[in-house]
Design a protein around this motif. Structure first.
Motif, short mmCIF file in Angstrom:
data_model
loop_
_atom_site.label_atom_id
_atom_site.label_comp_id
_atom_site.label_asym_id
_atom_site.label_seq_id
_atom_site.Cartn_x
_atom_site.Cartn_y
_atom_site.Cartn_z
N VAL A 64 17.03 -6.29 -24.98
CA VAL A 64 18.01 -7.37 -25.12
C VAL A 64 17.54 -8.57 -24.30
O VAL A 64 17.19 -8.42 -23.12
N GLU A 65 17.53 -9.75 -24.93
CA GLU A 65 17.07 -10.97 -24.26
C GLU A 65 18.04 -11.36 -23.15
O GLU A 65 19.25 -11.27 -23.29
N GLY A 66 17.49 -11.82 -22.02
CA GLY A 66 18.29 -12.32 -20.91
C GLY A 66 18.58 -11.26 -19.86
O GLY A 66 18.31 -10.08 -20.03
N ALA A 67 19.13 -11.73 -18.76
CA ALA A 67 19.50 -10.84 -17.66
C ALA A 67 20.77 -10.07 -18.03
O ALA A 67 21.63 -10.60 -18.74
N PRO A 68 20.92 -8.83 -17.56
CA PRO A 68 22.13 -8.08 -17.86
C PRO A 68 23.35 -8.70 -17.17
O PRO A 68 23.27 -9.14 -16.03
N GLU A 69 24.46 -8.75 -17.91
CA GLU A 69 25.73 -9.23 -17.36
C GLU A 69 26.69 -8.05 -17.36
O GLU A 69 26.91 -7.45 -18.41
N LYS A 70 27.24 -7.72 -16.21
CA LYS A 70 28.15 -6.59 -16.11
C LYS A 70 29.43 -6.81 -16.91
O LYS A 70 29.93 -7.91 -17.00
N SER A 71 29.91 -5.71 -17.50
CA SER A 71 31.18 -5.72 -18.22
C SER A 71 32.01 -4.56 -17.69
O SER A 71 31.52 -3.45 -17.56
N ARG A 72 33.25 -4.83 -17.42
CA ARG A 72 34.13 -3.79 -16.89
C ARG A 72 34.35 -2.67 -17.92
O ARG A 72 34.48 -1.51 -17.56
N TRP A 73 34.34 -3.00 -19.20
CA TRP A 73 34.67 -2.03 -20.24
C TRP A 73 33.47 -1.38 -20.91
O TRP A 73 33.54 -0.23 -21.33
N THR A 74 32.37 -2.11 -21.07
CA THR A 74 31.24 -1.57 -21.82
C THR A 74 29.98 -1.37 -20.98
O THR A 74 28.94 -1.00 -21.51
N GLY A 75 30.02 -1.63 -19.70
CA GLY A 75 28.84 -1.50 -18.85
C GLY A 75 28.07 -2.79 -18.73
O GLY A 75 27.92 -3.34 -17.65
N VAL A 76 27.56 -3.30 -19.87
CA VAL A 76 26.90 -4.61 -19.91
C VAL A 76 27.34 -5.36 -21.16
O VAL A 76 27.62 -4.76 -22.19
N LYS A 77 27.39 -6.68 -21.04
CA LYS A 77 27.76 -7.53 -22.18
C LYS A 77 26.52 -7.78 -23.02
O LYS A 77 25.45 -8.09 -22.49
N LEU A 78 26.66 -7.68 -24.36
CA LEU A 78 25.55 -8.00 -25.26
C LEU A 78 25.82 -9.28 -26.02
O LEU A 78 24.91 -10.07 -26.26
N GLY A 79 27.06 -9.50 -26.43
CA GLY A 79 27.42 -10.70 -27.15
C GLY A 79 26.49 -10.97 -28.32
O GLY A 79 26.16 -10.08 -29.09
N LYS A 80 26.03 -12.20 -28.43
CA LYS A 80 25.14 -12.59 -29.53
C LYS A 80 23.69 -12.69 -29.07
O LYS A 80 22.89 -13.39 -29.67
N LYS A 81 23.34 -11.97 -28.00
CA LYS A 81 21.98 -12.00 -27.49
C LYS A 81 21.01 -11.38 -28.50
O LYS A 81 21.36 -10.46 -29.24
N THR A 82 19.79 -11.87 -28.51
CA THR A 82 18.75 -11.35 -29.39
C THR A 82 18.41 -9.92 -28.99
O THR A 82 18.28 -9.63 -27.80
N ARG A 83 18.25 -9.02 -29.98
CA ARG A 83 17.95 -7.60 -29.73
C ARG A 83 16.83 -7.13 -30.65
O ARG A 83 16.76 -7.54 -31.80
#
Length: 103
Positions: A64-83
């Motif tokens: 996943v492109e970019g630095a990981p962003e913590k999410s309280r519910w899913t562990g990390v946010k993915l959003g519309k990041k390139t995968r």
């Protein structure tokens, strides 16, 4: 276990689409590559690293492109990041792993 690859590999550039010679030449989506390990010149075999995060569902691990962003519910946010799915090559002689995220 060591791994190689990087942002160039994720964008499908020749520098990271498969072991050794793939760094030198790519033709569209097809890549010319060598099966030689860059460390010991042993034979490399294609494989993958399974992702077991969805209970019993097995998937291929992704980059996943970019630095990981913590999410309280899913562990990390993915959003519309390139995968991209990750391809991994393993040397049968020394065990070296080389991973690529070809786009």
């Amino acid at each position: 276990m060591p791994a190689a690859g990087g942002a160039g590999a994720a964008r499908g550039q020749a520098c990271g689409s498969g072991p050794r010679q793939a760094r030198q030449a790519a033709q569209g989506d097809e890549v010319m590559r060598s099966n030689d390990c860059p460390r010991c010149q042993g034979s490399m075999t294609e494989g993958f690293i399974p992702d077991h995060t969805d209970s019993a569902v097995r998937k291929v691990a992704i980059w996943v492109e970019g630095a990981p962003e913590k999410s309280r519910w899913t562990g990390v946010k993915l959003g519309k990041k390139t995968r991209y799915e990750i391809q991994t090559w393993r040397c049968g002689r020394c065990g070296f792993l080389e991973s690529y995220a070809k786009g």
